[in-house]
Design a protein around this motif. Structure first.
Motif, PDB file in Angstrom:
ATOM      1  N   HIS A  59       4.153   9.149  30.656  1.00  0.00           N
ATOM      2  CA  HIS A  59       3.056   9.794  29.944  1.00  0.00           C
ATOM      3  C   HIS A  59       3.364   9.870  28.454  1.00  0.00           C
ATOM      4  CE1 HIS A  59       0.632  11.069  33.357  1.00  0.00           C
ATOM      5  NE2 HIS A  59       1.746  11.416  33.974  1.00  0.00           N
ATOM      6  N   VAL A  60       4.578  10.249  28.131  1.00  0.00           N
ATOM      7  CA  VAL A  60       4.980  10.374  26.735  1.00  0.00           C
ATOM      8  C   VAL A  60       4.983   9.006  26.064  1.00  0.00           C
ATOM      9  CG1 VAL A  60       6.874  11.054  25.218  1.00  0.00           C
ATOM     10  CG2 VAL A  60       6.327  12.437  27.224  1.00  0.00           C
ATOM     11  N   VAL A  61       5.542   8.016  26.729  1.00  0.00           N
ATOM     12  CA  VAL A  61       5.630   6.680  26.147  1.00  0.00           C
ATOM     13  C   VAL A  61       4.238   6.073  25.980  1.00  0.00           C
ATOM     14  CG1 VAL A  61       6.450   4.330  26.533  1.00  0.00           C
ATOM     15  CG2 VAL A  61       7.959   6.256  26.962  1.00  0.00           C
ATOM     16  N   ALA A  62       3.365   6.229  26.972  1.00  0.00           N
ATOM     17  CA  ALA A  62       2.016   5.661  26.881  1.00  0.00           C
ATOM     18  C   ALA A  62       1.254   6.254  25.707  1.00  0.00           C
ATOM     19  CB  ALA A  62       1.255   5.894  28.180  1.00  0.00           C
ATOM     20  N   GLY A  63       1.375   7.563  25.510  1.00  0.00           N
ATOM     21  CA  GLY A  63       0.703   8.179  24.373  1.00  0.00           C
ATOM     22  C   GLY A  63       1.279   7.732  23.044  1.00  0.00           C
ATOM     23  N   GLY A  64       2.589   7.601  22.970  1.00  0.00           N
ATOM     24  CA  GLY A  64       3.229   7.185  21.730  1.00  0.00           C
ATOM     25  C   GLY A  64       3.027   5.724  21.399  1.00  0.00           C
ATOM     26  N   VAL A  65       2.916   4.889  22.419  1.00  0.00           N
ATOM     27  CA  VAL A  65       2.796   3.447  22.198  1.00  0.00           C
ATOM     28  C   VAL A  65       1.352   3.019  21.994  1.00  0.00           C
ATOM     29  CG1 VAL A  65       3.117   1.199  23.311  1.00  0.00           C
ATOM     30  CG2 VAL A  65       4.930   2.889  23.393  1.00  0.00           C
ATOM     31  N   TYR A  66       0.450   3.496  22.844  1.00  0.00           N
ATOM     32  CA  TYR A  66      -0.928   3.016  22.827  1.00  0.00           C
ATOM     33  C   TYR A  66      -1.908   3.990  22.186  1.00  0.00           C
ATOM     34  CZ  TYR A  66       1.058  -0.163  26.249  1.00  0.00           C
ATOM     35  OH  TYR A  66       1.842  -1.079  26.878  1.00  0.00           O
ATOM     36  N   GLY A  67      -1.473   5.187  21.849  1.00  0.00           N
ATOM     37  CA  GLY A  67      -2.392   6.198  21.334  1.00  0.00           C
ATOM     38  C   GLY A  67      -3.001   6.985  22.486  1.00  0.00           C
ATOM     39  N   PHE A  68      -3.666   8.088  22.150  1.00  0.00           N
ATOM     40  CA  PHE A  68      -4.163   8.970  23.203  1.00  0.00           C
ATOM     41  C   PHE A  68      -5.237   8.325  24.087  1.00  0.00           C
ATOM     42  CE2 PHE A  68      -7.079  12.226  24.764  1.00  0.00           C
ATOM     43  CZ  PHE A  68      -6.212  12.945  25.565  1.00  0.00           C
ATOM     44  N   PRO A  69      -6.302   7.736  23.540  1.00  0.00           N
ATOM     45  CA  PRO A  69      -7.361   7.228  24.431  1.00  0.00           C
ATOM     46  C   PRO A  69      -6.886   6.090  25.339  1.00  0.00           C
ATOM     47  CG  PRO A  69      -8.153   7.364  22.166  1.00  0.00           C
ATOM     48  CD  PRO A  69      -6.685   7.606  22.133  1.00  0.00           C
ATOM     49  N   THR A  70      -6.235   5.103  24.772  1.00  0.00           N
ATOM     50  CA  THR A  70      -5.766   3.969  25.571  1.00  0.00           C
ATOM     51  C   THR A  70      -4.625   4.384  26.488  1.00  0.00           C
ATOM     52  OG1 THR A  70      -6.400   2.490  23.778  1.00  0.00           O
ATOM     53  CG2 THR A  70      -4.947   1.590  25.464  1.00  0.00           C
ATOM     54  N   GLY A  71      -3.729   5.224  25.992  1.00  0.00           N
ATOM     55  CA  GLY A  71      -2.622   5.708  26.821  1.00  0.00           C
ATOM     56  C   GLY A  71      -3.113   6.486  28.026  1.00  0.00           C
ATOM     57  N   THR A  72      -4.151   7.298  27.837  1.00  0.00           N
ATOM     58  CA  THR A  72      -4.721   8.043  28.959  1.00  0.00           C
ATOM     59  C   THR A  72      -5.332   7.100  29.977  1.00  0.00           C
ATOM     60  OG1 THR A  72      -5.138   9.937  27.532  1.00  0.00           O
ATOM     61  CG2 THR A  72      -6.384   9.834  29.592  1.00  0.00           C
ATOM     62  N   LEU A  73      -6.064   6.109  29.515  1.00  0.00           N
ATOM     63  CA  LEU A  73      -6.672   5.124  30.414  1.00  0.00           C
ATOM     64  C   LEU A  73      -5.605   4.332  31.172  1.00  0.00           C
ATOM     65  CD1 LEU A  73      -9.265   3.809  31.435  1.00  0.00           C
ATOM     66  CD2 LEU A  73      -9.083   2.210  29.534  1.00  0.00           C
ATOM     67  N   VAL A  74      -4.535   3.963  30.494  1.00  0.00           N
ATOM     68  CA  VAL A  74      -3.437   3.239  31.137  1.00  0.00           C
ATOM     69  C   VAL A  74      -2.799   4.100  32.223  1.00  0.00           C
ATOM     70  CG1 VAL A  74      -1.094   2.395  30.730  1.00  0.00           C
ATOM     71  CG2 VAL A  74      -2.931   1.688  29.225  1.00  0.00           C
ATOM     72  N   MET A  75      -2.543   5.368  31.926  1.00  0.00           N
ATOM     73  CA  MET A  75      -1.900   6.245  32.902  1.00  0.00           C
ATOM     74  C   MET A  75      -2.811   6.539  34.096  1.00  0.00           C
ATOM     75  SD  MET A  75       1.186   6.706  32.093  1.00  0.00           S
ATOM     76  CE  MET A  75       1.547   7.899  33.351  1.00  0.00           C
ATOM     77  N   VAL A  76      -4.096   6.773  33.840  1.00  0.00           N
ATOM     78  CA  VAL A  76      -5.024   7.032  34.941  1.00  0.00           C
ATOM     79  C   VAL A  76      -5.132   5.798  35.836  1.00  0.00           C
ATOM     80  CG1 VAL A  76      -7.464   7.433  35.472  1.00  0.00           C
ATOM     81  CG2 VAL A  76      -6.308   8.848  33.784  1.00  0.00           C
ATOM     82  N   SER A  77      -5.193   4.618  35.242  1.00  0.00           N
ATOM     83  CA  SER A  77      -5.257   3.385  36.026  1.00  0.00           C
ATOM     84  C   SER A  77      -3.982   3.193  36.846  1.00  0.00           C
ATOM     85  CB  SER A  77      -5.449   2.174  35.108  1.00  0.00           C
ATOM     86  OG  SER A  77      -6.619   2.304  34.359  1.00  0.00           O
ATOM     87  N   GLY A  78      -2.848   3.433  36.230  1.00  0.00           N
ATOM     88  CA  GLY A  78      -1.575   3.289  36.938  1.00  0.00           C
ATOM     89  C   GLY A  78      -1.419   4.276  38.077  1.00  0.00           C
TER      90      GLY A  78
END
Length: 116
Positions: A59-78
């Protein structure tokens, strides 16, 4: 006892991340994750918990790497992929051994539609 060992390991890992080698390891991991496309990171998030990898750092890495909107979408999909795969594994591979274990122990198994 196992809970104490897990807590101690988590505490030691948190302390390690505060040291210079721990910081360089974290930066290397984060920079390596930046080279992954979002779909590959979502696939990692979907498969990693099946072998015991925790999702909290992701969760931390996804937000830091892709930003909040894309990181959230990546995590929800995963996480959705992980839930689907976990269900397939539990229903397909583990159902018979678990049913045999429950029957051998004599534990009651509620049927669908039963309340209580």
């Amino acid at each position: 006892m196992l809970l104490v060992a897990a807590f101690l390991a988590l505490l030691l890992f948190a302390v390690f991340l505060q040291t210079p080698p721990g910081q360089s390891l974290w930066v290397a991991f984060r920079d390596g994750a930046r080279s992954w496309p979002p779909w590959a990171f979502a696939l990692f998030v979907g498969l990693a918990p099946l072998v015991g990898f925790p999702l909290s750092p992701c969760h931390v890495v996804a937000g830091g790497v892709y930003g909040f909107p894309t990181g959230t979408l990546v995590m929800v999909s995963g996480v959705a992929l992980n839930i689907a795969l976990s269900h397939l594994i539990a229903a397909g591979l583990l159902r018979a051994p678990l049913a045999a274990l429950v029957a051998r122990r004599g534990w009651p198994v509620p049927t669908l539609g039963e309340v209580g």
